[in-house]
Design an enzyme around this catalytic site. Structure first.
Site, PDB file in Angstrom:
ATOM      1  N   CYS A  21      20.362 -53.861 -22.581  1.00  0.00           N
ATOM      2  CA  CYS A  21      20.573 -55.287 -22.889  1.00  0.00           C
ATOM      3  C   CYS A  21      22.047 -55.470 -23.238  1.00  0.00           C
ATOM      4  O   CYS A  21      22.893 -55.293 -22.363  1.00  0.00           O
ATOM      5  CB  CYS A  21      19.636 -55.781 -23.981  1.00  0.00           C
ATOM      6  SG  CYS A  21      19.415 -54.680 -25.395  1.00  0.00           S
ATOM      7  N   SER A  22      22.349 -55.817 -24.477  1.00  0.00           N
ATOM      8  CA  SER A  22      23.761 -56.048 -24.815  1.00  0.00           C
ATOM      9  C   SER A  22      24.034 -55.707 -26.274  1.00  0.00           C
ATOM     10  O   SER A  22      24.822 -56.378 -26.935  1.00  0.00           O
ATOM     11  CB  SER A  22      24.130 -57.506 -24.537  1.00  0.00           C
ATOM     12  OG  SER A  22      23.275 -58.371 -25.262  1.00  0.00           O
ATOM     13  N   CYS A  23      23.398 -54.662 -26.804  1.00  0.00           N
ATOM     14  CA  CYS A  23      23.604 -54.268 -28.202  1.00  0.00           C
ATOM     15  C   CYS A  23      25.092 -54.009 -28.453  1.00  0.00           C
ATOM     16  O   CYS A  23      25.761 -53.360 -27.643  1.00  0.00           O
ATOM     17  CB  CYS A  23      22.803 -53.009 -28.522  1.00  0.00           C
ATOM     18  SG  CYS A  23      21.027 -53.261 -28.353  1.00  0.00           S
TER      19      CYS A  23
ATOM     20  N   CYS B  38      25.493 -50.802 -23.400  1.00  0.00           N
ATOM     21  CA  CYS B  38      24.064 -50.958 -23.688  1.00  0.00           C
ATOM     22  C   CYS B  38      23.403 -51.199 -22.344  1.00  0.00           C
ATOM     23  O   CYS B  38      23.465 -52.299 -21.809  1.00  0.00           O
ATOM     24  CB  CYS B  38      23.813 -52.128 -24.639  1.00  0.00           C
ATOM     25  SG  CYS B  38      22.040 -52.403 -24.907  1.00  0.00           S
TER      26      CYS B  38
END
Lengths: 97, 214
Positions: free
Chosen positions: B120-122, B117
């Site tokens: 972000c950090s999906c 991602c």
């Protein structure tokens, strides 16, 4: 407007962040202005550019998985047989010439 | 930009890399302020938040491993997983009701998927739990798109030249779960035995499933 799988599309080369207003854009920098092809239509989702600022009137937009050849995204890098996908909303895509 | 950083410090450099792994103190303060306001206004209770954290921490990659092992032994289940991963996870008793859409990506000899991602950090938290710290690091997020084969090699994963590497960026409403290839030499194995070969990283795509040890 809708794109069939395999259609070549160019990502809008637009930089709303640079206009001095607070925005939430989920189109990565490295795909803007680049051309890829539609892998699949994922579905319709609320536009995150509205949702991120709490707007209840977020329009639903078609979301596509778009495939790029990595060599097109990062010219000069050794990207043989490497592809990259990004999930992009229809308003960021234009049919490629 | 000048390479010399000794002359003056930019405290607000717009071009600075984003995504340090440590939360910045201003975000910690913001989180606390928002949390306290939500509680004060009766939107949430402290108990709701505690329970949610407990639920999140109870989810582990073992759930994903069970799903992958089932897909390896049951072609009909695999077809359902590829068509609708949330429904298939629900079949296995994994509650994905609060999750974004989950999509399974099958690794094959022809194509290896690795998920990142960049924004972000999906992560498919409903199935794999909390992502590892490196998944959220700016180094992983930036380098996986620029030099995926090198990043995979650093994870100890080398793939044949003929295998397409496909980097899948979770930029929107999909959460991606990689289904690694079933290792050779596991014919006739039970699901439980197979699941033990499916590590977290193989479901992100930075690793392969483990090979059986004799």
């Amino acid at each position: 407007m809708s794109f069939a799988p395999g259609t070549r599309v160019t990502v809008r080369n637009d930089w709303p962040e640079a206009k001095g207003v607070k925005v939430h854009i989920r189109t990565p920098h490295f795909v803007r202005g680049k051309t890829g092809r539609i892998e699949t239509l994922i579905g319709e989702f609320g536009d995150p550019e509205f949702l991120a600022i709490g707007r209840k009137d977020a329009p639903k937009r078609a979301l596509y998985m778009v495939v790029f050849d990595r060599a097109d995204l990062f010219p000069g890098t050794n990207a043989h047989n490497e592809t990259m996908t990004a999930d992009l909303y229809e308003n960021w895509l234009e049919a490629a010439p | 930009m000048s390479g010399d950083h000794h002359d003056h410090l930019h405290t607000h450099d717009d071009h600075a890399p984003v995504g340090a792994t440590e939360p910045r103190p201003e975000y910690a303060r913001l989180e606390r302020a928002v949390r306290e306001l939500l509680i004060a206004k009766g939107v949430l209770t402290a108990e709701d938040i505690r329970k949610q954290i407990e639920l999140m921490d109870s989810r582990t990659p073992a759930m994903g491993a069970k799903i992958v092992a089932r897909a390896w032994v049951d072609p009909a289940f695999k077809a359902r997983l590829m068509a609708n991963a949330k429904a298939a996870a629900d079949e296995m008793g994994v509650d994905t009701s609060n999750s974004a859409t989950v999509v399974a990506l099958e690794n094959t000899p022809e194509r290896h998927h690795v998920v990142v991602c960049t924004l972000c950090s999906c992560y498919p938290k409903a199935i794999l739990g909390v992502p590892p710290a490196w998944y959220k690091s700016s180094a992983y997020r930036a380098r996986t798109v620029k030099e995926p084969r090198k990043v995979l090699a650093e994870f100890g994963t080398s793939l044949p030249e003929g295998t397409e590497i496909r980097v899948v960026d979770s930029t929107a409403d999909m959460r991606y779960l990689v289904v690694p290839m079933r290792p050779a030499g596991t014919e006739g194995w039970s699901e439980d035995r197979l699941a033990a070969l499916v590590g977290r990283d193989s479901m992100i795509g930075t690793a392969l499933a483990d090979t059986p040890k004799n």
